[in-house]
Write a protein that holds these residues in place. Sequence first.
Motif, PDB file in Angstrom:
ATOM      1  N   PRO A 189       0.838  -1.198   0.000  1.00  0.00           N
ATOM      2  CA  PRO A 189       0.000   0.000   0.000  1.00  0.00           C
ATOM      3  C   PRO A 189       0.878   1.255   0.000  1.00  0.00           C
ATOM      4  O   PRO A 189       2.024   1.204   0.456  1.00  0.00           O
ATOM      5  CB  PRO A 189      -0.790  -0.124   1.310  1.00  0.00           C
ATOM      6  CG  PRO A 189       0.000  -1.050   2.163  1.00  0.00           C
ATOM      7  CD  PRO A 189       0.731  -1.966   1.238  1.00  0.00           C
ATOM      8  N   PRO A 190       0.338   2.355  -0.513  1.00  0.00           N
ATOM      9  CA  PRO A 190       1.129   3.597  -0.524  1.00  0.00           C
ATOM     10  C   PRO A 190       1.569   3.970   0.895  1.00  0.00           C
ATOM     11  O   PRO A 190       0.771   4.000   1.816  1.00  0.00           O
ATOM     12  CB  PRO A 190       0.172   4.640  -1.103  1.00  0.00           C
ATOM     13  CG  PRO A 190      -0.810   3.845  -1.887  1.00  0.00           C
ATOM     14  CD  PRO A 190      -0.949   2.532  -1.177  1.00  0.00           C
ATOM     15  N   LYS A 191       2.861   4.221   1.032  1.00  0.00           N
ATOM     16  CA  LYS A 191       3.433   4.527   2.335  1.00  0.00           C
ATOM     17  C   LYS A 191       4.008   5.928   2.315  1.00  0.00           C
ATOM     18  O   LYS A 191       4.816   6.264   1.447  1.00  0.00           O
ATOM     19  CB  LYS A 191       4.521   3.518   2.680  1.00  0.00           C
ATOM     20  CG  LYS A 191       5.159   3.788   4.025  1.00  0.00           C
ATOM     21  CD  LYS A 191       6.292   2.839   4.310  1.00  0.00           C
ATOM     22  CE  LYS A 191       6.904   3.225   5.636  1.00  0.00           C
ATOM     23  NZ  LYS A 191       8.200   2.664   5.852  1.00  0.00           N
ATOM     24  N   ALA A 192       3.597   6.750   3.280  1.00  0.00           N
ATOM     25  CA  ALA A 192       4.185   8.083   3.417  1.00  0.00           C
ATOM     26  C   ALA A 192       5.572   7.912   4.017  1.00  0.00           C
ATOM     27  O   ALA A 192       5.775   7.127   4.939  1.00  0.00           O
ATOM     28  CB  ALA A 192       3.317   8.962   4.319  1.00  0.00           C
ATOM     29  N   ASP A 193       6.521   8.634   3.470  1.00  0.00           N
ATOM     30  CA  ASP A 193       7.896   8.506   3.940  1.00  0.00           C
ATOM     31  C   ASP A 193       8.569   9.864   3.880  1.00  0.00           C
ATOM     32  O   ASP A 193       8.010  10.833   3.356  1.00  0.00           O
ATOM     33  CB  ASP A 193       8.651   7.496   3.064  1.00  0.00           C
ATOM     34  CG  ASP A 193       9.584   6.622   3.872  1.00  0.00           C
ATOM     35  OD1 ASP A 193       9.989   7.040   4.976  1.00  0.00           O
ATOM     36  OD2 ASP A 193       9.908   5.517   3.406  1.00  0.00           O
ATOM     37  N   VAL A 194       9.781   9.931   4.409  1.00  0.00           N
ATOM     38  CA  VAL A 194      10.550  11.170   4.396  1.00  0.00           C
ATOM     39  C   VAL A 194      11.728  11.002   3.441  1.00  0.00           C
ATOM     40  O   VAL A 194      12.139   9.889   3.134  1.00  0.00           O
ATOM     41  CB  VAL A 194      11.059  11.531   5.817  1.00  0.00           C
ATOM     42  CG1 VAL A 194       9.905  11.857   6.736  1.00  0.00           C
ATOM     43  CG2 VAL A 194      11.915  10.429   6.396  1.00  0.00           C
ATOM     44  N   TYR A 195      12.256  12.123   2.987  1.00  0.00           N
ATOM     45  CA  TYR A 195      13.438  12.104   2.141  1.00  0.00           C
ATOM     46  C   TYR A 195      14.660  11.848   3.021  1.00  0.00           C
ATOM     47  O   TYR A 195      14.703  12.245   4.167  1.00  0.00           O
ATOM     48  CB  TYR A 195      13.599  13.439   1.410  1.00  0.00           C
ATOM     49  CG  TYR A 195      12.467  13.742   0.466  1.00  0.00           C
ATOM     50  CD1 TYR A 195      12.485  13.255  -0.826  1.00  0.00           C
ATOM     51  CD2 TYR A 195      11.371  14.498   0.879  1.00  0.00           C
ATOM     52  CE1 TYR A 195      11.446  13.523  -1.701  1.00  0.00           C
ATOM     53  CE2 TYR A 195      10.331  14.764   0.003  1.00  0.00           C
ATOM     54  CZ  TYR A 195      10.379  14.277  -1.278  1.00  0.00           C
ATOM     55  OH  TYR A 195       9.352  14.539  -2.134  1.00  0.00           O
ATOM     56  N   GLY A 196      15.650  11.177   2.481  1.00  0.00           N
ATOM     57  CA  GLY A 196      16.885  10.969   3.223  1.00  0.00           C
ATOM     58  C   GLY A 196      17.155   9.517   3.521  1.00  0.00           C
ATOM     59  O   GLY A 196      16.421   8.613   3.128  1.00  0.00           O
ATOM     60  N   LYS A 197      18.233   9.301   4.291  1.00  0.00           N
ATOM     61  CA  LYS A 197      18.699   7.930   4.499  1.00  0.00           C
ATOM     62  C   LYS A 197      17.826   7.114   5.433  1.00  0.00           C
ATOM     63  O   LYS A 197      17.828   5.901   5.368  1.00  0.00           O
ATOM     64  CB  LYS A 197      20.146   7.930   4.988  1.00  0.00           C
ATOM     65  CG  LYS A 197      20.375   8.501   6.353  1.00  0.00           C
ATOM     66  CD  LYS A 197      21.836   8.418   6.702  1.00  0.00           C
ATOM     67  CE  LYS A 197      22.090   8.929   8.103  1.00  0.00           C
ATOM     68  NZ  LYS A 197      23.485   8.821   8.461  1.00  0.00           N
ATOM     69  N   GLU A 198      17.067   7.753   6.295  1.00  0.00           N
ATOM     70  CA  GLU A 198      16.199   7.004   7.207  1.00  0.00           C
ATOM     71  C   GLU A 198      14.817   6.739   6.622  1.00  0.00           C
ATOM     72  O   GLU A 198      14.042   5.995   7.204  1.00  0.00           O
ATOM     73  CB  GLU A 198      16.051   7.749   8.540  1.00  0.00           C
ATOM     74  CG  GLU A 198      17.331   7.816   9.348  1.00  0.00           C
ATOM     75  CD  GLU A 198      17.900   6.443   9.668  1.00  0.00           C
ATOM     76  OE1 GLU A 198      17.130   5.527  10.000  1.00  0.00           O
ATOM     77  OE2 GLU A 198      19.132   6.284   9.566  1.00  0.00           O
ATOM     78  N   GLY A 199      14.516   7.308   5.488  1.00  0.00           N
ATOM     79  CA  GLY A 199      13.201   7.124   4.899  1.00  0.00           C
ATOM     80  C   GLY A 199      13.279   6.444   3.548  1.00  0.00           C
ATOM     81  O   GLY A 199      13.332   5.218   3.436  1.00  0.00           O
ATOM     82  N   LEU A 200      13.298   7.264   2.510  1.00  0.00           N
ATOM     83  CA  LEU A 200      13.249   6.764   1.140  1.00  0.00           C
ATOM     84  C   LEU A 200      14.447   5.877   0.802  1.00  0.00           C
ATOM     85  O   LEU A 200      14.294   4.839   0.169  1.00  0.00           O
ATOM     86  CB  LEU A 200      13.162   7.941   0.167  1.00  0.00           C
ATOM     87  CG  LEU A 200      13.031   7.594  -1.305  1.00  0.00           C
ATOM     88  CD1 LEU A 200      11.764   6.801  -1.545  1.00  0.00           C
ATOM     89  CD2 LEU A 200      13.048   8.842  -2.150  1.00  0.00           C
ATOM     90  N   ARG A 201      15.631   6.262   1.226  1.00  0.00           N
ATOM     91  CA  ARG A 201      16.826   5.482   0.887  1.00  0.00           C
ATOM     92  C   ARG A 201      16.743   4.065   1.456  1.00  0.00           C
ATOM     93  O   ARG A 201      17.113   3.099   0.796  1.00  0.00           O
ATOM     94  CB  ARG A 201      18.089   6.165   1.393  1.00  0.00           C
ATOM     95  CG  ARG A 201      19.345   5.478   0.933  1.00  0.00           C
ATOM     96  CD  ARG A 201      20.598   6.134   1.423  1.00  0.00           C
ATOM     97  NE  ARG A 201      20.607   7.548   1.117  1.00  0.00           N
ATOM     98  CZ  ARG A 201      21.497   8.402   1.618  1.00  0.00           C
ATOM     99  NH1 ARG A 201      22.430   7.979   2.429  1.00  0.00           N
ATOM    100  NH2 ARG A 201      21.436   9.677   1.309  1.00  0.00           N
ATOM    101  N   LYS A 202      16.243   3.954   2.671  1.00  0.00           N
ATOM    102  CA  LYS A 202      16.128   2.635   3.302  1.00  0.00           C
ATOM    103  C   LYS A 202      15.184   1.743   2.497  1.00  0.00           C
ATOM    104  O   LYS A 202      15.462   0.567   2.258  1.00  0.00           O
ATOM    105  CB  LYS A 202      15.624   2.798   4.739  1.00  0.00           C
ATOM    106  CG  LYS A 202      15.720   1.539   5.563  1.00  0.00           C
ATOM    107  CD  LYS A 202      15.196   1.773   6.961  1.00  0.00           C
ATOM    108  CE  LYS A 202      16.252   2.404   7.832  1.00  0.00           C
ATOM    109  NZ  LYS A 202      15.842   2.464   9.253  1.00  0.00           N
ATOM    110  N   ALA A 203      14.067   2.305   2.036  1.00  0.00           N
ATOM    111  CA  ALA A 203      13.101   1.536   1.246  1.00  0.00           C
ATOM    112  C   ALA A 203      13.683   1.140  -0.109  1.00  0.00           C
ATOM    113  O   ALA A 203      13.515  -0.004  -0.557  1.00  0.00           O
ATOM    114  CB  ALA A 203      11.820   2.346   1.054  1.00  0.00           C
ATOM    115  N   ILE A 204      14.367   2.070  -0.754  1.00  0.00           N
ATOM    116  CA  ILE A 204      14.941   1.773  -2.066  1.00  0.00           C
ATOM    117  C   ILE A 204      16.006   0.688  -1.946  1.00  0.00           C
ATOM    118  O   ILE A 204      16.034  -0.259  -2.740  1.00  0.00           O
ATOM    119  CB  ILE A 204      15.515   3.051  -2.719  1.00  0.00           C
ATOM    120  CG1 ILE A 204      14.386   4.024  -3.077  1.00  0.00           C
ATOM    121  CG2 ILE A 204      16.322   2.711  -3.965  1.00  0.00           C
ATOM    122  CD1 ILE A 204      14.869   5.372  -3.548  1.00  0.00           C
ATOM    123  N   LEU A 205      16.882   0.809  -0.952  1.00  0.00           N
ATOM    124  CA  LEU A 205      17.927  -0.203  -0.774  1.00  0.00           C
ATOM    125  C   LEU A 205      17.334  -1.586  -0.495  1.00  0.00           C
ATOM    126  O   LEU A 205      17.855  -2.600  -0.959  1.00  0.00           O
ATOM    127  CB  LEU A 205      18.878   0.204   0.355  1.00  0.00           C
ATOM    128  CG  LEU A 205      19.865   1.320   0.017  1.00  0.00           C
ATOM    129  CD1 LEU A 205      20.634   1.758   1.246  1.00  0.00           C
ATOM    130  CD2 LEU A 205      20.811   0.888  -1.092  1.00  0.00           C
TER     131      LEU A 205
END
Length: 187
Positions: free
Chosen positions: A105-121
């Motif tokens: 499901p769509p997840k709200a996240d923050v920019y940066g290493k603790e948000g989007l980067r963690k999900a992408i990795l």
Amino acid sequence: MAELNTGDDGGGKKGSKKVRSKKQNSKVDLTAMVDLAFLLITFFMLTTSLSKPQSMNLGLPDKDKPDEPETKDLKVDERRTMTIVMGKDNKMKWFMGLPSAPITPPKADVYGKEGLRKAILKYVNEVPQITGSKDKGLIVIIKPTPKSTYRNLVDVLDEMAICDVPTYAIVNELQPEEKTIADEMNK
């Protein structure tokens, strides 16, 4: 030049006036110093590097050729696709799969290493295992809305470079499901 009166006027009387020589003003020739200053200014102007503009390499699509058919509806494995919808005030939501039937499901996240980067990795590592092929990596579709900022788009593109995402695209057309996600963020 200064004249010196030696007193040849009659035999050295003690009461005679002493004649003092006039002191000339000393002059310093500054021509060489001015020449040196201009040479130094010219040297530093030519050897200094000014601030270089920062740029980002983007792979842009080729121009459409009139005799080729359009490939608008390109089928992509939904297990490999991550969509990032960007909103105003640094808001962002992402989901895996197709907008009509998302895997996550769509997840709200923050920019940066603790948000989007963690999900992408996480998905950069999981997608080759899910598909069973190392050649089939994560595909990220970045969808900025008119109310999102340029800075946030650059932040997302930086995350693509940091996470070494092989394939990503910026798309400015929102599907109806994505439009509802964007409207929720842009309230």
